[in-house]
Design a protein around this motif. Structure first.
Motif, PDB file in Angstrom:
ATOM      1  N   ILE A  46       0.858  -1.289  -0.053  1.00  0.00           N
ATOM      2  CA  ILE A  46       0.130   0.063   0.034  1.00  0.00           C
ATOM      3  C   ILE A  46       0.873   1.251  -0.043  1.00  0.00           C
ATOM      4  O   ILE A  46       0.537   2.385  -0.760  1.00  0.00           O
ATOM      5  CB  ILE A  46      -1.001  -0.129   1.369  1.00  0.00           C
ATOM      6  N   TYR A  47       1.948   1.231   0.696  1.00  0.00           N
ATOM      7  CA  TYR A  47       2.880   2.476   0.794  1.00  0.00           C
ATOM      8  C   TYR A  47       3.421   2.780  -0.589  1.00  0.00           C
ATOM      9  O   TYR A  47       3.693   3.647  -0.920  1.00  0.00           O
ATOM     10  CB  TYR A  47       3.802   2.376   1.891  1.00  0.00           C
ATOM     11  N   ALA A  48       3.815   1.510  -1.122  1.00  0.00           N
ATOM     12  CA  ALA A  48       4.539   1.785  -2.419  1.00  0.00           C
ATOM     13  C   ALA A  48       3.505   2.273  -3.474  1.00  0.00           C
ATOM     14  O   ALA A  48       3.741   3.014  -4.342  1.00  0.00           O
ATOM     15  CB  ALA A  48       5.095   0.124  -2.998  1.00  0.00           C
ATOM     16  N   GLU A  49       2.307   1.796  -3.464  1.00  0.00           N
ATOM     17  CA  GLU A  49       1.215   1.962  -4.217  1.00  0.00           C
ATOM     18  C   GLU A  49       1.168   3.745  -3.979  1.00  0.00           C
ATOM     19  O   GLU A  49       0.879   4.518  -4.851  1.00  0.00           O
ATOM     20  CB  GLU A  49      -0.017   1.478  -3.944  1.00  0.00           C
ATOM     21  N   LEU A  50       0.967   4.251  -2.867  1.00  0.00           N
ATOM     22  CA  LEU A  50       0.978   5.560  -2.475  1.00  0.00           C
ATOM     23  C   LEU A  50       2.225   6.282  -3.098  1.00  0.00           C
ATOM     24  O   LEU A  50       2.047   7.491  -3.632  1.00  0.00           O
ATOM     25  CB  LEU A  50       0.711   5.762  -0.977  1.00  0.00           C
ATOM     26  N   VAL A  51       3.329   5.713  -3.117  1.00  0.00           N
ATOM     27  CA  VAL A  51       4.634   6.303  -3.767  1.00  0.00           C
ATOM     28  C   VAL A  51       4.301   6.624  -5.291  1.00  0.00           C
ATOM     29  O   VAL A  51       4.525   7.424  -5.740  1.00  0.00           O
ATOM     30  CB  VAL A  51       5.721   5.848  -3.205  1.00  0.00           C
ATOM     31  N   GLN A  52       3.982   5.388  -5.886  1.00  0.00           N
ATOM     32  CA  GLN A  52       4.002   5.300  -7.256  1.00  0.00           C
ATOM     33  C   GLN A  52       2.820   6.334  -7.596  1.00  0.00           C
ATOM     34  O   GLN A  52       3.029   6.755  -8.831  1.00  0.00           O
ATOM     35  CB  GLN A  52       3.431   3.841  -7.655  1.00  0.00           C
TER      36      GLN A  52
END
Length: 145
Positions: free
Chosen positions: A68-74
């Protein structure tokens, strides 16, 4: 990028889980709670099955929060994988767990029914996860990209 976040989350969770199981052998006390008999979907399960389910849930949530955090960064809702950004995410996770998950599981807000120091342990553990995630995610990004 999301796959790197997911894998880094799993590895960070696995390292913390390993430390929790090793801690009693180096004199740090027992951090793995004795769950006794547990009922899942109306069926009694053994203590071993309960521990295995706990491990799987721990690793799945670690993977989920990492992804989820990686998705937010992406999607640029969060800065890149910066230390401050990840620590802010860990603070958010801590609050969600303390205010929603722990009361649902019967441990009370911030885990006060479990132990007076439970909320401190929760915070330290989530900060530890964040530091491990911060270290591991760039390594996985280099491997996968």
């Amino acid at each position: 990028m999301v796959l790197a976040g997911l894998i880094a989350g799993i590895f960070a969770g696995a390292i913390l889980l390993l430390l929790a199981y090793i801690a009693p052998y180096i004199g740090a006390g027992n951090y793995v709670s004795d769950i006794g008999r547990v009922s899942v979907l109306g069926q009694q399960i053994t203590e071993r099955e309960g521990h295995i389910m706990g491990i799987l849930v721990h690793l799945m949530t670690s993977a989920g929060f990492g992804a989820i955090y990686a998705e937010l960064v992406q999607h640029q809702y969060s800065p890149d994988f910066t230390f401050f950004g990840i620590m802010s995410w860990c603070l958010f996770i801590t609050i969600v767990v303390a205010v929603i998950i722990l009361p649902i599981s019967g441990k009370g807000f911030f885990g006060v029914k479990e132990d007076p120091w439970f909320s401190v342990d929760l915070f330290i553990t989530n900060v530890g996860w964040g530091v491990l995630y911060w270290v591991l995610v760039p390594l996985w990004l280099k491997i996968l990209i």
